[in-house]
Enzyme design. Structure first.
Site, PDB file in Angstrom:
ATOM      1  N   GLU A  65     -10.594   8.689  11.229  1.00  0.00           N
ATOM      2  CA  GLU A  65     -11.966   8.277  10.909  1.00  0.00           C
ATOM      3  C   GLU A  65     -12.690   7.798  12.182  1.00  0.00           C
ATOM      4  O   GLU A  65     -13.910   7.810  12.240  1.00  0.00           O
ATOM      5  CB  GLU A  65     -11.920   7.174   9.840  1.00  0.00           C
ATOM      6  CG  GLU A  65     -13.253   6.667   9.327  1.00  0.00           C
ATOM      7  CD  GLU A  65     -14.022   7.622   8.412  1.00  0.00           C
ATOM      8  OE1 GLU A  65     -13.449   8.621   7.956  1.00  0.00           O
ATOM      9  OE2 GLU A  65     -15.218   7.356   8.175  1.00  0.00           O
ATOM     10  N   ARG A 113      -2.071 -11.529  -4.439  1.00  0.00           N
ATOM     11  CA  ARG A 113      -3.152 -11.029  -5.307  1.00  0.00           C
ATOM     12  C   ARG A 113      -2.727 -11.235  -6.758  1.00  0.00           C
ATOM     13  O   ARG A 113      -2.216 -12.270  -7.111  1.00  0.00           O
ATOM     14  CB  ARG A 113      -3.398  -9.556  -5.036  1.00  0.00           C
ATOM     15  CG  ARG A 113      -3.648  -9.227  -3.566  1.00  0.00           C
ATOM     16  CD  ARG A 113      -5.107  -8.944  -3.312  1.00  0.00           C
ATOM     17  NE  ARG A 113      -5.290  -8.186  -2.091  1.00  0.00           N
ATOM     18  CZ  ARG A 113      -5.870  -8.683  -1.000  1.00  0.00           C
ATOM     19  NH1 ARG A 113      -6.321  -9.914  -0.967  1.00  0.00           N
ATOM     20  NH2 ARG A 113      -6.034  -7.909   0.059  1.00  0.00           N
ATOM     21  N   GLN A 120      -8.543  -2.994   4.792  1.00  0.00           N
ATOM     22  CA  GLN A 120      -9.411  -2.581   3.693  1.00  0.00           C
ATOM     23  C   GLN A 120      -9.640  -1.121   4.022  1.00  0.00           C
ATOM     24  O   GLN A 120     -10.474  -0.802   4.871  1.00  0.00           O
ATOM     25  CB  GLN A 120     -10.707  -3.407   3.695  1.00  0.00           C
ATOM     26  CG  GLN A 120     -11.586  -3.205   2.476  1.00  0.00           C
ATOM     27  CD  GLN A 120     -12.049  -1.758   2.267  1.00  0.00           C
ATOM     28  OE1 GLN A 120     -11.459  -1.005   1.459  1.00  0.00           O
ATOM     29  NE2 GLN A 120     -13.062  -1.334   2.985  1.00  0.00           N
ATOM     30  N   LYS A 131     -11.772  -0.019  12.879  1.00  0.00           N
ATOM     31  CA  LYS A 131     -10.502   0.557  13.335  1.00  0.00           C
ATOM     32  C   LYS A 131     -10.528   0.875  14.830  1.00  0.00           C
ATOM     33  O   LYS A 131      -9.497   0.856  15.497  1.00  0.00           O
ATOM     34  CB  LYS A 131     -10.186   1.813  12.528  1.00  0.00           C
ATOM     35  CG  LYS A 131      -9.630   1.517  11.143  1.00  0.00           C
ATOM     36  CD  LYS A 131      -8.187   1.030  11.228  1.00  0.00           C
ATOM     37  CE  LYS A 131      -7.545   0.872   9.870  1.00  0.00           C
ATOM     38  NZ  LYS A 131      -6.125   0.482   9.964  1.00  0.00           N
ATOM     39  N   THR A 158      -6.764   5.653  13.023  1.00  0.00           N
ATOM     40  CA  THR A 158      -7.193   6.658  12.056  1.00  0.00           C
ATOM     41  C   THR A 158      -8.105   7.733  12.648  1.00  0.00           C
ATOM     42  O   THR A 158      -8.906   7.454  13.553  1.00  0.00           O
ATOM     43  CB  THR A 158      -7.947   5.977  10.900  1.00  0.00           C
ATOM     44  OG1 THR A 158      -8.652   6.980  10.143  1.00  0.00           O
ATOM     45  CG2 THR A 158      -8.974   4.969  11.382  1.00  0.00           C
ATOM     46  N   ARG A 161      -0.978   7.387  -3.800  1.00  0.00           N
ATOM     47  CA  ARG A 161      -2.318   7.168  -3.248  1.00  0.00           C
ATOM     48  C   ARG A 161      -3.167   6.369  -4.239  1.00  0.00           C
ATOM     49  O   ARG A 161      -3.072   6.572  -5.463  1.00  0.00           O
ATOM     50  CB  ARG A 161      -2.942   8.531  -3.005  1.00  0.00           C
ATOM     51  CG  ARG A 161      -4.234   8.567  -2.229  1.00  0.00           C
ATOM     52  CD  ARG A 161      -4.165   7.929  -0.886  1.00  0.00           C
ATOM     53  NE  ARG A 161      -4.965   8.640   0.103  1.00  0.00           N
ATOM     54  CZ  ARG A 161      -5.504   8.050   1.172  1.00  0.00           C
ATOM     55  NH1 ARG A 161      -5.342   6.761   1.391  1.00  0.00           N
ATOM     56  NH2 ARG A 161      -6.193   8.761   2.043  1.00  0.00           N
ATOM     57  N   GLY A 170       0.805  -1.215   0.000  1.00  0.00           N
ATOM     58  CA  GLY A 170       0.000   0.000   0.000  1.00  0.00           C
ATOM     59  C   GLY A 170       0.839   1.267   0.000  1.00  0.00           C
ATOM     60  O   GLY A 170       2.077   1.220  -0.018  1.00  0.00           O
ATOM     61  N   ALA A 213      -1.865  -3.072   7.313  1.00  0.00           N
ATOM     62  CA  ALA A 213      -2.843  -3.744   6.444  1.00  0.00           C
ATOM     63  C   ALA A 213      -4.269  -3.355   6.830  1.00  0.00           C
ATOM     64  O   ALA A 213      -4.596  -3.260   8.010  1.00  0.00           O
ATOM     65  CB  ALA A 213      -2.680  -5.259   6.557  1.00  0.00           C
ATOM     66  N   TYR A 268     -15.780   0.949   8.447  1.00  0.00           N
ATOM     67  CA  TYR A 268     -14.314   1.059   8.518  1.00  0.00           C
ATOM     68  C   TYR A 268     -13.895   1.699   9.846  1.00  0.00           C
ATOM     69  O   TYR A 268     -13.009   1.192  10.547  1.00  0.00           O
ATOM     70  CB  TYR A 268     -13.809   1.893   7.339  1.00  0.00           C
ATOM     71  CG  TYR A 268     -12.365   2.325   7.457  1.00  0.00           C
ATOM     72  CD1 TYR A 268     -11.327   1.456   7.159  1.00  0.00           C
ATOM     73  CD2 TYR A 268     -12.045   3.625   7.880  1.00  0.00           C
ATOM     74  CE1 TYR A 268      -9.993   1.865   7.279  1.00  0.00           C
ATOM     75  CE2 TYR A 268     -10.724   4.029   7.999  1.00  0.00           C
ATOM     76  CZ  TYR A 268      -9.708   3.147   7.701  1.00  0.00           C
ATOM     77  OH  TYR A 268      -8.401   3.554   7.819  1.00  0.00           O
TER      78      TYR A 268
END
Ligand code: NAP
Ligand code: GDD
Length: 326
Positions: A128, A36, A84, A154, A126, A185, A12, A82, A150
């Site tokens: 968020e 992947r 999503q 988190k 985060t 990004r 990422g 890691a 999400y």
């Protein structure tokens, strides 16, 4: 003695910048990645470090795969990046998002507790988690109110990190990072969506850019600056939690204005709102207070929004003009 650092999420954005930072500091870097497609490591290649990192295939949802690598490597430092990480998708795949963002963190901590308790742990928490903000400027003491699956996942990851620190004495720290961007990004995130579209429009490859909420405000920094804060956390004698932010917020509209005007374009001619990009529950504004990170870690952001926008738009323009260089 060579120090070994283990990074999950190595493919990422942050994984690439952190790998480069640690390699520059002479660490041996082991990256964990779920297998992947064939082009997983383009970010590491872009930074010129793909051949310097040892890749191990492991999935955070496969506890045994994480444990096997931790037990063998006995790393000095473990950075759990890691996830999503796209908020929009978390409403479409809430369980998957929760398994990686929440339970996956426990798999990492258990692997350390059972097989390598001296390992220092960093958890990618985060802003968020602040969601529907409970204070105008969010710090380590601001209550959380997540607004997406999400953010909820988190929050579990954040608290299980604190719990393992308090229960088992692990050196486990949580970085509450506000939005950070870069030319690496993912294209689904709003900043890169804008920088790429502005460059494409400039080159006549696209006519319009469709976005959701233009009034959302974020505290945007540069990912290259933020991975340094992660490293600094794990160099502290005692583990702790830190907000990492610039302390300045801008709207999505501001970002559009900056990106398009950098190319001599008026964003109002090209940007339109499409309701499909609105979210079931929005985080209207995030604005961080990085005072603790500044005081204790000696960390401060080095990149303002204008520089960040310029870096991203120029990189996209260059990639479009010479795709082989991407
Ligand atoms: P990113 O580019 O989306 O990277 C996330 C990484 O996690 C990818 O390499 C991804 O691999 C990997 N991953 C996904 N599912 C996995 C699984 N089941 N097992 C192992 N690896 C898996 O995110 P980022 O921007 O670098 O962010 C790094 C971390 O910081 C994330 O945890 C994110 O939630 C958090 N964070 C980011 C920001 C930000 O603004 N960037 C702010 C605060 C916190 P694939 O791509 O192959 O799925
Ligand atoms: N992605 C996207 N696409 N976002 C849009 C769009 C659009 O077309 N139009 C408006 N937005 C708004 C979103 O509604 C949100 O308010 C804001 O732009 C930022 O969206 P993202 O760039 O997707 O980031 P995010 O803030 O939801 O999440 C990122 O930052 C978090 C830290 O606060 C991710 O990196 C998370 O993983 C990270 O934890």
């Amino acid at each position: 003695m060579t120090r070994t650092a283990l990074i999950t999420g190595i493919s990422g954005q942050d994984g690439a910048y952190l790998a480069r930072l640690l390699l520059d500091k002479s660490y041996r870097v082991v990256g964990l990645a779920p297998r992947r497609g064939s082009d997983m490591f383009w970010r590491l290649r872009t930074l010129g470090v793909a051949d310097d990192v040892r890749i191990e295939y492991a999935d955070l949802n496969d506890a045994a795969s994480v444990q096997r690598i931790v037990a063998r490597e006995q790393p000095q430092e473990f950075y759990n990046l890691a996830a999503q990480s796209f908020v929009g998708t978390s409403w479409e795949q809430p369980v998957h998002t929760g398994l990686i963002g929440g339970i996956g963190v426990t798999h990492c901590l258990e692997a350390i507790r059972q097989t390598s308790p001296h390992t220092r742990f960093y958890q990618a928490s985060t802003s968020e988690m602040f969601g529907k903000i409970q204070a105008p400027k969010q710090s380590e003491t601001t209550p959380f109110y997540p607004r997406s699956p999400y953010g909820v996942a988190k929050l579990y990851g954040h608290w299980i990190t604190i719990n393992y620190r308090e229960s088992f004495g692990l050196h486990a720290s949580s970085g509450i990072l506000f939005n950070h961007e870069s030319p690496l990004r993912g294209v689904e995130f709003v900043t890169r969506k804008i920088s790429l579209a502005a460059a494409r429009i400039k080159l006549g490859l696209q006519d319009k850019l469709f976005l959701g909420n233009l009034d959302a405000r974020r505290d945007w920094g540069f990912a290259g600056d933020y991975v340094d804060a992660m490293w600094r956390m794990l160099q502290q004698e005692a583990p702790d939690d830190y907000v990492v932010a610039t302390g300045v917020a801008h709207s999505v509209r501001d970002f559009c204005e900056a990106a398009f005007s950098h190319l001599g374009l008026d964003y109002q001619r090209y940007v339109e709102v499409d309701p499909q990009f609105l979210r079931p529950a929005e985080v209207d504004v995030l604005l961080g207070d990085p005072a603790k990170a500044q005081a204790r870690l000696g960390w401060s952001p080095q990149t303002n929004l204008k520089t960040l926008v310029t870096m991203m738009v120029d990189a996209d323009l260059q990639r479009l003009q010479s795709p082989a260089a991407a």
